[in-house]
Design an enzyme around this catalytic site. Structure first.
Site, mmCIF file in Angstrom:
data_model
loop_
_atom_site.group_PDB
_atom_site.id
_atom_site.type_symbol
_atom_site.label_atom_id
_atom_site.label_comp_id
_atom_site.label_asym_id
_atom_site.label_seq_id
_atom_site.Cartn_x
_atom_site.Cartn_y
_atom_site.Cartn_z
ATOM 1 N N PRO A 10 26.063 -29.884 -12.263
ATOM 2 C CA PRO A 10 26.924 -28.751 -11.904
ATOM 3 C C PRO A 10 28.290 -29.148 -11.343
ATOM 4 C CG PRO A 10 25.120 -28.996 -10.347
ATOM 5 C CD PRO A 10 24.818 -29.907 -11.494
ATOM 6 N N ASN A 11 29.258 -28.346 -11.732
ATOM 7 C CA ASN A 11 30.652 -28.442 -11.297
ATOM 8 C C ASN A 11 31.435 -29.574 -11.955
ATOM 9 O OD1 ASN A 11 30.646 -26.203 -9.334
ATOM 10 N ND2 ASN A 11 29.168 -27.487 -8.264
ATOM 11 N N ARG A 18 38.903 -29.645 -10.017
ATOM 12 C CA ARG A 18 38.107 -29.688 -8.791
ATOM 13 C C ARG A 18 38.461 -30.917 -7.942
ATOM 14 N NH1 ARG A 18 31.881 -31.820 -8.816
ATOM 15 N NH2 ARG A 18 31.397 -31.351 -6.657
ATOM 16 N N TYR A 23 37.845 -36.604 -7.318
ATOM 17 C CA TYR A 23 37.263 -36.780 -8.657
ATOM 18 C C TYR A 23 38.286 -37.133 -9.739
ATOM 19 C CZ TYR A 23 33.206 -34.753 -6.341
ATOM 20 O OH TYR A 23 32.167 -34.530 -5.483
ATOM 21 N N ASN A 74 24.779 -38.178 -14.417
ATOM 22 C CA ASN A 74 25.445 -37.810 -13.164
ATOM 23 C C ASN A 74 24.841 -36.463 -12.747
ATOM 24 O OD1 ASN A 74 26.983 -37.026 -11.018
ATOM 25 N ND2 ASN A 74 28.938 -37.663 -11.921
ATOM 26 N N ALA A 77 25.483 -32.380 -7.559
ATOM 27 C CA ALA A 77 24.808 -31.987 -6.307
ATOM 28 C C ALA A 77 23.286 -32.013 -6.422
ATOM 29 C CB ALA A 77 25.283 -30.603 -5.873
ATOM 30 N N GLU A 101 21.847 -43.833 -13.127
ATOM 31 C CA GLU A 101 22.459 -42.770 -12.319
ATOM 32 C C GLU A 101 23.911 -43.160 -12.060
ATOM 33 O OE1 GLU A 101 20.520 -42.205 -8.525
ATOM 34 O OE2 GLU A 101 22.144 -40.932 -7.778
ATOM 35 N N HIS A 103 27.871 -41.899 -10.420
ATOM 36 C CA HIS A 103 28.704 -40.979 -9.643
ATOM 37 C C HIS A 103 30.151 -41.428 -9.735
ATOM 38 C CE1 HIS A 103 25.210 -39.050 -7.906
ATOM 39 N NE2 HIS A 103 24.688 -40.261 -7.786
ATOM 40 N N ARG A 110 30.597 -40.649 1.903
ATOM 41 C CA ARG A 110 31.033 -39.260 2.112
ATOM 42 C C ARG A 110 30.117 -38.541 3.127
ATOM 43 N NH1 ARG A 110 31.893 -36.569 -3.530
ATOM 44 N NH2 ARG A 110 32.879 -35.009 -2.187
HETATM 45 C C1 DQA Z 1 29.073 -36.602 -7.627
HETATM 46 C C2 DQA Z 1 28.747 -36.747 -6.123
HETATM 47 C C3 DQA Z 1 27.901 -35.588 -5.643
HETATM 48 O O1 DQA Z 1 27.649 -35.714 -4.248
HETATM 49 C C4 DQA Z 1 28.622 -34.276 -5.867
HETATM 50 O O2 DQA Z 1 27.797 -33.189 -5.503
HETATM 51 C C5 DQA Z 1 29.149 -34.118 -7.252
HETATM 52 C C6 DQA Z 1 29.710 -35.277 -7.936
HETATM 53 C C7 DQA Z 1 30.034 -37.697 -8.115
HETATM 54 O O3 DQA Z 1 30.128 -37.899 -9.326
HETATM 55 O O4 DQA Z 1 30.728 -38.335 -7.306
HETATM 56 O O5 DQA Z 1 29.201 -33.014 -7.780
HETATM 57 O O6 DQA Z 1 27.855 -36.733 -8.349
#
Ligand code: DQA
Length: 148
Positions: A10-11, A18, A23, A74, A77, A101, A103, A110
């Site tokens: 998500p997002n 964003r 990011y 990825n 959240a 995995e 990120h 963070r």
């Molecule tokens: C994320 C890190 C997560 O904590 C966050 O909720 C994201 C992006 C990253 O790619 O840095 O949405 O996965």
């Protein structure tokens, strides 16, 4: 040929808009383009997807198992609380497939709620903190690990 699903939670469809200070300014479409180039350099086919929907992401992990596809994930959240996603991701690695995995940011540096990943314990490995390079490094590690 090795097939890799590059799955995004998500997002992440809002990349570029964003919180660009965290990011970056590039979009999910930019990631798709770059990942296609990395895939062809590494000799793997890459299918980049993004969803805000937990059940769709779970379904894509089931699809990876059924299609014997490796996964770069990825979970966004969902990383921090989705046991459903962890259970689906576990089916990938217990089938003998690789799941990395990734990120963009480094969640460990963070907010504290980002410090724990429910996925990390069943992943083949984790790459975090390098922006799009996290995906490039994951694909390259995956391709190398699959070499005979
Ligand atoms: C994320 C890190 C997560 O904590 C966050 O909720 C994201 C992006 C990253 O790619 O840095 O949405 O996965």
């Amino acid at each position: 040929m090795t097939h890799v699903l590059v799955l995004n939670g998500p997002n992440l469809g809002r990349l570029g808009v964003r919180e660009p200070e965290i990011y970056g300014h590039a979009s999910m479409a930019d990631l798709e383009r770059e990942a296609a180039v990395w895939g062809s350099e590494l000799g793997v086919t890459v299918d980049v997807r993004q969803t805000d929907d937990e059940s769709e992401l779970v379904g894509w992990l089931h699809e990876a198992v059924d299609a014997s596809a490796h996964v770069v994930l990825n979970p966004a959240a969902f990383t921090h609380y989705s046991y459903a996603l962890r259970d689906a991701a576990a089916q990938v690695t217990t089938s003998g497939l690789l799941l990395v995995e990734v990120h963009l940011s480094n969640p460990a540096s963070r907010e504290s709620f980002r410090h724990y990943s429910v996925v990390a314990g069943i992943a083949t490995g984790t790459v975090a903190g390098f922006g799009f390079d996290s995906y490039r490094l994951a694909l390259s590690a995956l391709a190398r690990k699959l070499q005979p």
